[in-house]
Design a protein around this motif. Sequence first.
Motif, short mmCIF file in Angstrom:
data_model
loop_
_atom_site.label_atom_id
_atom_site.label_comp_id
_atom_site.label_asym_id
_atom_site.label_seq_id
_atom_site.Cartn_x
_atom_site.Cartn_y
_atom_site.Cartn_z
N UNK A 14 61.17 18.09 13.36
CA UNK A 14 61.20 19.40 14.02
C UNK A 14 59.97 19.58 14.90
N UNK A 15 58.80 19.22 14.39
CA UNK A 15 57.58 19.34 15.19
C UNK A 15 57.63 18.47 16.43
N UNK A 16 58.21 17.28 16.31
CA UNK A 16 58.37 16.41 17.47
C UNK A 16 59.25 17.04 18.54
N UNK A 17 60.34 17.65 18.11
CA UNK A 17 61.23 18.31 19.07
C UNK A 17 60.54 19.51 19.72
N UNK A 18 59.84 20.30 18.91
CA UNK A 18 59.18 21.48 19.45
C UNK A 18 58.02 21.12 20.38
N UNK A 58 65.25 23.60 27.44
CA UNK A 58 64.51 24.06 26.28
C UNK A 58 65.47 24.52 25.18
N UNK A 59 66.55 25.15 25.57
CA UNK A 59 67.55 25.59 24.59
C UNK A 59 68.14 24.39 23.85
N UNK A 60 68.35 23.30 24.57
CA UNK A 60 68.89 22.09 23.94
C UNK A 60 67.92 21.55 22.88
N UNK A 61 66.63 21.51 23.19
CA UNK A 61 65.64 21.05 22.21
C UNK A 61 65.59 21.97 20.99
N UNK A 62 65.65 23.27 21.24
CA UNK A 62 65.63 24.23 20.13
C UNK A 62 66.89 24.09 19.27
N UNK A 63 68.01 23.84 19.92
CA UNK A 63 69.26 23.65 19.18
C UNK A 63 69.20 22.40 18.30
N UNK A 64 68.60 21.33 18.82
CA UNK A 64 68.46 20.12 18.03
C UNK A 64 67.55 20.36 16.82
N UNK A 65 66.47 21.10 17.02
CA UNK A 65 65.57 21.42 15.90
C UNK A 65 66.30 22.27 14.86
N UNK A 66 67.10 23.20 15.35
CA UNK A 66 67.89 24.06 14.46
C UNK A 66 68.87 23.21 13.65
N UNK A 67 69.52 22.26 14.30
CA UNK A 67 70.47 21.39 13.61
C UNK A 67 69.80 20.58 12.50
N UNK A 68 68.59 20.11 12.77
CA UNK A 68 67.85 19.36 11.75
C UNK A 68 67.61 20.25 10.53
N UNK A 69 67.20 21.48 10.77
CA UNK A 69 66.93 22.40 9.67
C UNK A 69 68.20 22.79 8.92
N UNK A 70 69.28 23.01 9.64
CA UNK A 70 70.56 23.37 9.00
C UNK A 70 71.06 22.21 8.13
N UNK A 71 70.97 21.00 8.64
CA UNK A 71 71.40 19.84 7.86
C UNK A 71 70.55 19.69 6.60
N UNK A 72 69.26 19.94 6.71
CA UNK A 72 68.38 19.84 5.54
C UNK A 72 68.74 20.91 4.51
N UNK A 73 69.00 22.12 4.97
CA UNK A 73 69.37 23.19 4.05
C UNK A 73 70.71 22.89 3.38
N UNK A 74 71.65 22.35 4.13
CA UNK A 74 72.95 22.01 3.56
C UNK A 74 72.80 20.91 2.51
N UNK A 75 71.92 19.96 2.78
CA UNK A 75 71.69 18.87 1.83
C UNK A 75 71.06 19.41 0.55
N UNK A 76 70.13 20.33 0.68
CA UNK A 76 69.49 20.91 -0.50
C UNK A 76 70.49 21.74 -1.29
N UNK A 77 71.30 22.50 -0.59
CA UNK A 77 72.30 23.33 -1.26
C UNK A 77 73.39 22.50 -1.93
#
Length: 75
Positions: A28-32, A54-73
Amino acid sequence: MSTPIPRPGAHLAGPTPSVDPEKISAEVNGLLSRLDAVEPDPDDRHGVGVIPKKAHLLEKAHDVLVEALAAVDKS
């Protein structure tokens, strides 16, 4: 009246992925960090073309976080 509540990520196929907070944070930090490097095209006088990039980069960072949350859940 105990209806099971579906857990987010439970619908994902495959084995439960492991979540490495350090890896996710680095990704996420790399994308940001790439946000500041986005420059407007020379023909773009007002810099409007920067917004989708910039929206594309933010969307990719969001996807990384969503996938991580889904994996934890899922676990």
